[in-house]
Scaffold this active site. Structure first.
Site, short mmCIF file in Angstrom:
data_model
loop_
_atom_site.label_atom_id
_atom_site.label_comp_id
_atom_site.label_asym_id
_atom_site.label_seq_id
_atom_site.Cartn_x
_atom_site.Cartn_y
_atom_site.Cartn_z
N ASP A 107 -11.51 64.31 92.37
CA ASP A 107 -10.05 65.62 92.64
C ASP A 107 -10.29 66.83 92.43
O ASP A 107 -10.77 66.82 91.41
CB ASP A 107 -8.58 64.66 91.85
N HIS A 108 -10.33 67.37 94.12
CA HIS A 108 -11.39 68.67 93.66
C HIS A 108 -10.63 69.66 92.21
O HIS A 108 -11.05 71.05 92.29
CB HIS A 108 -11.18 69.43 94.84
N HIS B 73 -3.82 66.14 92.29
CA HIS B 73 -4.47 67.66 91.92
C HIS B 73 -3.44 67.70 90.54
O HIS B 73 -3.58 67.63 89.54
CB HIS B 73 -3.73 68.68 92.44
C1 BG6 Z 1 -5.94 69.98 98.80
C2 BG6 Z 1 -4.52 69.74 100.66
O1 BG6 Z 1 -5.71 68.95 99.01
O2 BG6 Z 1 -5.36 70.94 98.98
C3 BG6 Z 1 -4.27 71.06 100.60
O3 BG6 Z 1 -4.35 68.55 101.01
C4 BG6 Z 1 -3.76 71.67 99.40
O4 BG6 Z 1 -3.25 70.77 101.66
C5 BG6 Z 1 -5.22 72.34 98.71
O5 BG6 Z 1 -3.90 73.10 100.60
C6 BG6 Z 1 -5.16 73.20 98.19
O6 BG6 Z 1 -6.20 73.45 97.38
P1 BG6 Z 1 -6.46 74.78 96.31
O7 BG6 Z 1 -8.04 74.43 95.58
O8 BG6 Z 1 -6.39 75.89 97.68
O9 BG6 Z 1 -5.56 74.72 95.33
#
Ligand code: BG6
Length: 490
Positions: free
Chosen positions: A181-182, A244
């Site tokens: 989960d980045h 997230h």
């Molecule tokens: C991803 C989604 O997991 O997270 C994308 O699939 C989204 O749709 C992205 O744009 C958002 O990540 P961050 O790091 O830019 O907030």
């Protein structure tokens, strides 16, 4: 200390995520001396490329997407250690070739290499790849540590997630599985843990007695970015809330862990997720709103409506905006609304958490001006900072009060740029550190919050409420607020 000697195998090694995030992250790790001393990369994909063409794509991805201008020497070394295996993910011969390649690399470096298989493919391949790894002896740990990193989405329903867990657990031990989960790789998300549990300031207030409400917003200005094929089958709730934003909620609401260790933290998060009250079907409208962007303009650019985006079917009812009111049914949080909201094509990119405290019980300053409850605002991105809103006296002879803000900004406090989330996550996977990855029970608990909403939305035949691109979302989002609460402006 850099991680131990390793080979990183990226399935989907020339896909979008690899090119935009993973390969540039590897370069930045190399640049900082944070890759293992002996490190090899293998890209695996059904794209018919030779090794040289893969190396060229790697270099190109780094030049295009790295947060640093690449140093030719560092990039050259990374490229020289990169290899390619061409083949289908469900085809046994791909894995025979991969085995041979890894053994050859181990011979070259003269020692066993820890193996990290990174599944950056379409989700339908996650199960089959793990099974193939198992059949070809590539999941075993006797020879060298072996781990599998699994990208999102982890299932598209609660049942699918459960089934995927069951399938991969037939081949791998939970300790070998690293579900990505980045958001957990983001410095500002990890800092929520630091701020909560390394300061005496917040914790005494962190409960239903002092907190009136919590608001988590993840607004994006971008639209589909050419991902209609994926996004239209997903929607905002699955894309950002299921993973997230529920992780952010869990970190905000969890009890203090006894140790900063993977299972202590994850166990506390699971308790929170399991305590989120499922929304009853007949009260869905009071708790959940979905929206879809219409045409509009963002930063002067005119953008089309979602239904006019290339690749979106005419019959689509997919939401590009979701807002929820959740309740965490615990001793600490009973009765406190947790508002969560996300959307594409909103006025700007902003991810923030706002904790609003209860108003003071008695205000002695008569006629001193309106006093707003204190708010603690954690801006997770892009302009990373923490702000506390207070009431203060306006200088002068009278007693006039005005809201002021106390600010801590990462940029000025640390004078350094934060690493990208994927840099941290790749290093941790190479080290075998699982704290920032989600456990099987955790993903399933996240799904059990979301599934009732998906079920209700899937059967009511309603169209999401339209909002103009460049706005703060549909007006109907106000419907789920408790009287007296308000959405913060984006
Ligand atoms: C991803 C989604 O997991 O997270 C994308 O699939 C989204 O749709 C992205 O744009 C958002 O990540 P961050 O790091 O830019 O907030």
């Amino acid at each position: 200390l850099p991680p131990p000697s390793s080979v990183l195998v990226i399935f989907g090694g020339v896909g979008d995520l690899a090119r935009r995030k993973l390969l540039p992250a590897l370069y930045n790790l190399a640049h900082e001396g944070n890759l293992p001393e002996r490190f090899r990369l293998i890209g695996v994909s059904h794209t018919d490329l030779g090794e040289d063409a893969f190396r060229e794509q790697l270099a190109e991805a780094v030049r295009r997407f790295s947060r640093r201008t690449p140093d030719p020497e560092v990039l050259g070394a990374l490229v020289a250690g990169a290899h390619y295996v061409h083949g289908g993910f469900e085809d046994g011969t791909t894995y025979t070739a991969l085995c041979a390649r890894i053994e050859q690399l181990e011979e070259e470096v003269g020692q066993p290499l820890a193996r990290v298989h990174y599944l950056s493919t379409a989700p339908r391949f996650f199960g089959p790849i793990v099974e193939q790894l198992g059949e070809h002896g590539l999941a075993r740990t006797e020879h060298a540590p072996t781990r599998v990193v699994i990208e999102k989405p982890f299932g598209t329903t609660q049942d699918e997630a459960h089934e995927l867990n069951r399938r991969i657990r037939e081949v791998l031990d939970e300790e070998q599985i690293f579900r990505i989960d980045h958001y957990l790789g983001k410095e500002t998300v990890q800092n929520l843990l630091a701020l909560r549990f390394a300061n005496g300031l917040f914790e005494p207030l962190w409960n239903r007695t002092h907190v009136a409400s919590v608001q988590i917003t993840s607004a994006e200005a971008v639209g589909l970015e050419g991902r209609a094929g994926y996004y239209d089958g997903s929607g905002a709730l699955r894309d950002l809330v299921q993973n997230h934003l529920l992780q952010v909620l869990a970190i905000l609401a969890m009890e203090p862990p006894t140790a900063f260790a993977a299972d202590d933290i994850r166990t506390e998060k699971v308790k929170v997720l399991r305590a989120v009250e499922p929304i009853p079907r007949d009260r869905m409208a009071e708790h959940a709103v979905r929206g879809r962007y219409g045409a509009g303009s963002i930063g002067g650019e005119v953008v089309p409506a979602y239904r006019d985006e290339p690749g979106v079917p005419e019959t689509s009812r997919t939401e590009t905006f979701a807002a929820l009111r959740l309740h965490v049914d615990t001793w600490r949080w009973a009765g406190v609304p947790f508002y969560i909201r996300t959307g594409k094509r909103l006025s700007r990119k902003l991810t923030e958490v706002a904790v609003t405290l209860q108003p003071v019980p008695h205000l002695a300053f008569e006629g001193a001006g309106a006093v707003q409850p204190n708010q603690i605002i954690f801006t997770l991105q892009p302009d990373e900072h923490v702000a506390i809103k207070l009431a203060a006296k306006v200088p002068g002879s009278g007693m006039h009060l005005r809201p002021v803000t106390m600010d801590f900004s990462y940029g000025t406090a640390f004078l350094s740029t934060s690493p990208e989330a994927y840099e941290r996550l790749i290093t941790d996977a190479l080290r075998g550190e699982a704290l920032l990855f989600t456990r099987a029970d955790e993903v399933e608990a996240q799904w059990s919050v979301i599934q009732p909403i998906l079920d209700a939305w899937g059967t009511d035949h309603a169209t999401p409420d339209e909002y103009a691109s460049g706005s703060d979302g549909p007006r109907s989002q106000a419907r789920i607020l408790r009287p007296g609460d308000a959405w913060r402006a984006i």
